[in-house]
Design a protein around this motif. Structure first.
Motif, PDB file in Angstrom:
ATOM      1  N   GLN A 193       6.674  22.756  92.500  1.00  0.00           N
ATOM      2  CA  GLN A 193       7.127  21.921  91.390  1.00  0.00           C
ATOM      3  C   GLN A 193       8.627  21.686  91.477  1.00  0.00           C
ATOM      4  O   GLN A 193       9.398  22.630  91.685  1.00  0.00           O
ATOM      5  CB  GLN A 193       6.788  22.608  90.059  1.00  0.00           C
ATOM      6  CG  GLN A 193       7.001  21.698  88.875  1.00  0.00           C
ATOM      7  CD  GLN A 193       6.723  22.399  87.554  1.00  0.00           C
ATOM      8  OE1 GLN A 193       6.114  23.468  87.507  1.00  0.00           O
ATOM      9  NE2 GLN A 193       7.196  21.810  86.483  1.00  0.00           N
ATOM     10  N   THR A 194       9.026  20.422  91.348  1.00  0.00           N
ATOM     11  CA  THR A 194      10.459  20.141  91.308  1.00  0.00           C
ATOM     12  C   THR A 194      10.898  20.124  89.843  1.00  0.00           C
ATOM     13  O   THR A 194      10.132  19.748  88.955  1.00  0.00           O
ATOM     14  CB  THR A 194      10.784  18.808  92.019  1.00  0.00           C
ATOM     15  OG1 THR A 194       9.866  17.799  91.598  1.00  0.00           O
ATOM     16  CG2 THR A 194      10.676  18.957  93.537  1.00  0.00           C
ATOM     17  N   TRP A 195      12.107  20.561  89.583  1.00  0.00           N
ATOM     18  CA  TRP A 195      12.615  20.700  88.210  1.00  0.00           C
ATOM     19  C   TRP A 195      12.640  19.342  87.516  1.00  0.00           C
ATOM     20  O   TRP A 195      13.090  18.351  88.091  1.00  0.00           O
ATOM     21  CB  TRP A 195      14.023  21.298  88.245  1.00  0.00           C
ATOM     22  CG  TRP A 195      14.628  21.412  86.883  1.00  0.00           C
ATOM     23  CD1 TRP A 195      15.626  20.646  86.357  1.00  0.00           C
ATOM     24  CD2 TRP A 195      14.249  22.343  85.863  1.00  0.00           C
ATOM     25  NE1 TRP A 195      15.888  21.046  85.069  1.00  0.00           N
ATOM     26  CE2 TRP A 195      15.061  22.077  84.740  1.00  0.00           C
ATOM     27  CE3 TRP A 195      13.295  23.367  85.798  1.00  0.00           C
ATOM     28  CZ2 TRP A 195      14.962  22.813  83.553  1.00  0.00           C
ATOM     29  CZ3 TRP A 195      13.187  24.092  84.610  1.00  0.00           C
ATOM     30  CH2 TRP A 195      14.014  23.818  83.517  1.00  0.00           C
ATOM     31  N   ASN A 196      12.130  19.285  86.284  1.00  0.00           N
ATOM     32  CA  ASN A 196      12.047  17.976  85.609  1.00  0.00           C
ATOM     33  C   ASN A 196      12.429  17.996  84.128  1.00  0.00           C
ATOM     34  O   ASN A 196      12.031  17.090  83.389  1.00  0.00           O
ATOM     35  CB  ASN A 196      10.646  17.394  85.783  1.00  0.00           C
ATOM     36  CG  ASN A 196       9.584  18.259  85.118  1.00  0.00           C
ATOM     37  OD1 ASN A 196       9.880  19.037  84.214  1.00  0.00           O
ATOM     38  ND2 ASN A 196       8.350  18.153  85.552  1.00  0.00           N
ATOM     39  N   ASP A 197      13.168  19.015  83.688  1.00  0.00           N
ATOM     40  CA  ASP A 197      13.637  19.002  82.293  1.00  0.00           C
ATOM     41  C   ASP A 197      12.537  18.970  81.234  1.00  0.00           C
ATOM     42  O   ASP A 197      12.775  18.511  80.120  1.00  0.00           O
ATOM     43  CB  ASP A 197      14.516  17.761  82.026  1.00  0.00           C
ATOM     44  CG  ASP A 197      15.941  17.965  82.490  1.00  0.00           C
ATOM     45  OD1 ASP A 197      16.290  19.093  82.856  1.00  0.00           O
ATOM     46  OD2 ASP A 197      16.701  16.971  82.483  1.00  0.00           O
ATOM     47  N   ALA A 198      11.313  19.409  81.580  1.00  0.00           N
ATOM     48  CA  ALA A 198      10.200  19.289  80.634  1.00  0.00           C
ATOM     49  C   ALA A 198      10.512  19.936  79.288  1.00  0.00           C
ATOM     50  O   ALA A 198      10.054  19.473  78.247  1.00  0.00           O
ATOM     51  CB  ALA A 198       8.943  19.903  81.228  1.00  0.00           C
ATOM     52  N   PHE A 199      11.308  21.015  79.276  1.00  0.00           N
ATOM     53  CA  PHE A 199      11.640  21.692  78.008  1.00  0.00           C
ATOM     54  C   PHE A 199      13.086  21.428  77.609  1.00  0.00           C
ATOM     55  O   PHE A 199      13.707  22.224  76.921  1.00  0.00           O
ATOM     56  CB  PHE A 199      11.382  23.196  78.121  1.00  0.00           C
ATOM     57  CG  PHE A 199       9.935  23.523  78.329  1.00  0.00           C
ATOM     58  CD1 PHE A 199       9.039  23.441  77.283  1.00  0.00           C
ATOM     59  CD2 PHE A 199       9.465  23.868  79.583  1.00  0.00           C
ATOM     60  CE1 PHE A 199       7.697  23.708  77.467  1.00  0.00           C
ATOM     61  CE2 PHE A 199       8.124  24.146  79.785  1.00  0.00           C
ATOM     62  CZ  PHE A 199       7.231  24.060  78.729  1.00  0.00           C
ATOM     63  N   GLY A 200      13.629  20.306  78.073  1.00  0.00           N
ATOM     64  CA  GLY A 200      15.011  19.972  77.744  1.00  0.00           C
ATOM     65  C   GLY A 200      15.941  20.460  78.835  1.00  0.00           C
ATOM     66  O   GLY A 200      15.563  21.277  79.674  1.00  0.00           O
ATOM     67  N   PRO A 201      17.177  19.931  78.820  1.00  0.00           N
ATOM     68  CA  PRO A 201      18.123  20.273  79.880  1.00  0.00           C
ATOM     69  C   PRO A 201      18.552  21.744  79.834  1.00  0.00           C
ATOM     70  O   PRO A 201      18.596  22.340  78.760  1.00  0.00           O
ATOM     71  CB  PRO A 201      19.315  19.354  79.609  1.00  0.00           C
ATOM     72  CG  PRO A 201      19.105  18.748  78.277  1.00  0.00           C
ATOM     73  CD  PRO A 201      17.694  18.965  77.852  1.00  0.00           C
ATOM     74  N   VAL A 202      18.823  22.302  81.003  1.00  0.00           N
ATOM     75  CA  VAL A 202      19.295  23.686  81.110  1.00  0.00           C
ATOM     76  C   VAL A 202      20.663  23.659  81.784  1.00  0.00           C
ATOM     77  O   VAL A 202      20.844  22.999  82.813  1.00  0.00           O
ATOM     78  CB  VAL A 202      18.299  24.543  81.928  1.00  0.00           C
ATOM     79  CG1 VAL A 202      18.906  25.888  82.300  1.00  0.00           C
ATOM     80  CG2 VAL A 202      17.009  24.744  81.139  1.00  0.00           C
ATOM     81  N   SER A 203      21.638  24.355  81.194  1.00  0.00           N
ATOM     82  CA  SER A 203      22.996  24.379  81.753  1.00  0.00           C
ATOM     83  C   SER A 203      23.053  25.252  82.988  1.00  0.00           C
ATOM     84  O   SER A 203      22.258  26.186  83.138  1.00  0.00           O
ATOM     85  CB  SER A 203      23.972  24.945  80.725  1.00  0.00           C
ATOM     86  OG  SER A 203      23.987  24.107  79.598  1.00  0.00           O
ATOM     87  N   LEU A 204      24.001  24.968  83.838  1.00  0.00           N
ATOM     88  CA  LEU A 204      24.274  25.865  84.956  1.00  0.00           C
ATOM     89  C   LEU A 204      24.848  27.148  84.391  1.00  0.00           C
ATOM     90  O   LEU A 204      25.431  27.154  83.304  1.00  0.00           O
ATOM     91  CB  LEU A 204      25.284  25.224  85.908  1.00  0.00           C
ATOM     92  CG  LEU A 204      24.828  23.953  86.625  1.00  0.00           C
ATOM     93  CD1 LEU A 204      25.979  23.374  87.440  1.00  0.00           C
ATOM     94  CD2 LEU A 204      23.656  24.263  87.538  1.00  0.00           C
TER      95      LEU A 204
END
Ligand code: NAG
Ligand code: NAG
Ligand code: NAG
Length: 393
Positions: free
Chosen positions: A326-337
């Motif tokens: 799975q490639t990251w897709n922000d499904a649960f909202g953006p995540v900060s570095l």
């Protein structure tokens, strides 16, 4: 001074037993965390930090080809932040008692219908239900310099039958992270499928990298087939061929750059995963791992991911016979570095997970004959082993 620290720990331990009712809660409170509330394990060339919130892997440090120490997984700065993450599991957490989907939030086993906690539309049980293992505060059975074991007693949590006692152990050896998960079902047989999803960016999101996995090379040498799914992501029961040269061909040659694959998905919408046709861009696929018999998990990696930018390669060895990519897709909202990785958020396709598992939804597709890998009773111990081996150019 020492006595003070000890007394404080003992009070914390007593409080923990009182509030969580687990015999291991006391031990948990006695193991030290770092200032971010995380448990660190390390060996030559590699250092990992976990939180007991869902047993999530929070950091994985390694030195790149230039000798810079980089953190190559997504995560949060402090352990407390995991509790705010809406996903199931908490980001990079363990998934159990039953990872994946149980459609209808019920299943039949030996003539008895079991209702399990619904936590998705449908109703559907997703990754073990509302209080899945990855959304639970886990206890620590043991923590040494190079290993950590999370323990739990799932007493019919989320409506699953029987009790599952489980040990989830992570060990590091030079340039290697090993995972050994075990569960003992007692009283009644139950579906069990334990997994851990980790989102990787082998450049550690370095400012002078693309900050996506577009220039990561992925090779899945044993994955010429994948499971077909419908528009809701539920397996149809049929398998698909990953045709030579198609967007899903990661088996031929030495694999290909993920950027090329993502481009192929865009060029040919008909070949895209139904979920990505609904707006999420990227891969979300169950690849099968097909090996010639007999095989040993040490013989050949099922996946190899590398980046020329950092010179890091990770090879995944596992006893499992499918791999969810799975490639990251922000499904649960953006995540900060994380602070150690820079500023801003992880962009779409900024990371990729390689989740070892059995054939998805095997419980509802009897013709695949995966029952022995899905339902576990008192006659057998559920175990799964994997290891991620790192090399740096
Ligand atoms: C990276 O290299 C430095 C210097 O040699 C060393 O102190 C550090 O432990 C290395 N990092 C890891 C994660 O091994
Ligand atoms: C990226 O930056 C790091 C230092 O931050 C440096 O060591 C490395 O050489 C740079 N990589 C490239 C490909 O320019
Ligand atoms: C096991 O869990 C994985 C990971 O979430 C899931 O994708 C897969 O469908 C599950 N396996 C079975 C046999 O259901």
């Amino acid at each position: 001074m020492r006595i003070d620290i000890f007394a404080t720990s003992v009070i914390a331990a007593i409080k923990a037993v009182w509030s969580r009712g687990s015999p291991f809660a006391a031990a948990t409170a006695l193991y030290p965390t770092n200032e971010q509330g995380k448990y660190v394990i390390q060996s030559e060339g590699i250092r990992l930090a976990f939180t007991n919130n869902g047993g999530a892997l929070a950091n994985l440090w390694i030195n790149d080809t230039y000798g810079n120490e980089i953190d190559i997984v997504m995560g949060f700065n402090s352990a407390a932040e995991y509790l705010k993450y809406p996903g199931n599991p908490f980001l990079n957490g363990v998934i159990g008692r039953y990872a994946g989907i149980i459609s209808g939030a019920e299943f039949e086993l030996d003539g008895v219908t079991h209702q399990v906690s619904a936590n998705s539309k449908g109703p559907t049980t997703w990754n073990g239900g509302k209080h899945g293992w990855g959304r639970t505060i886990l206890d620590i059975g043991s923590h040494t310099e190079d290993s950590i074991t999370f323990v739990l007693f799932d007493r019919s949590w989320n409506g699953f039958p029987g009790t599952a006692a489980s040990c989830l152990t992570h060990t590091v050896t030079p340039y290697e992270w090993r995972i050994a998960f075990g569960a003992t079902p007692t009283r009644k047989p139950s579906p069990i499928n334990i997994s851990q999803q980790v989102f990787w960016n082998l450049d550690g999101f370095a400012a002078n990298s693309s900050r996506t996995i577009a220039e990561h090379r992925l090779h899945l040498p044993l994955s010429g087939l994948r499971i077909e799914t419908d528009a809701e992501g539920i397996p149809t029961g049929d398998l698909k061929a990953n045709k030579l040269g198609s967007a899903y061909d990661f088996w031929s040659g030495d694999g290909k750059l993920l950027g090329r694959g993502l481009e192929q998905l865009r060029e040919c919408p008909a070949s895209r995963h139904p979920l990505s046709q609904r707006g999420t861009d990227g891969y979300d696929e169950n690849f099968l791992v097909v090996r010639s018999q007999p095989w040993k998990k040490e013989d050949q990696p099922v996946a190899s991911l590398s980046s020329d930018h950092s010179g890091i390669t990770v090879d995944l060895y596992t006893d499992q016979e499918a791999l969810h990519v799975q490639t990251w897709n922000d499904a649960f909202g953006p995540v900060s570095l994380k602070g150690t990785q820079g500023t801003g958020v992880v962009p779409p396709s900024g990371a990729i997970s390689l989740e070892m598992q059995d054939w998805t939804d095997g419980i509802n597709n009897p013709e695949w004959q995966r029952r022995g890998k899905t339902v576990w009773g008192m006659d057998r111990l559920y175990t799964t082993y994997s290891s991620f081996k790192f090399t740096v150019k």
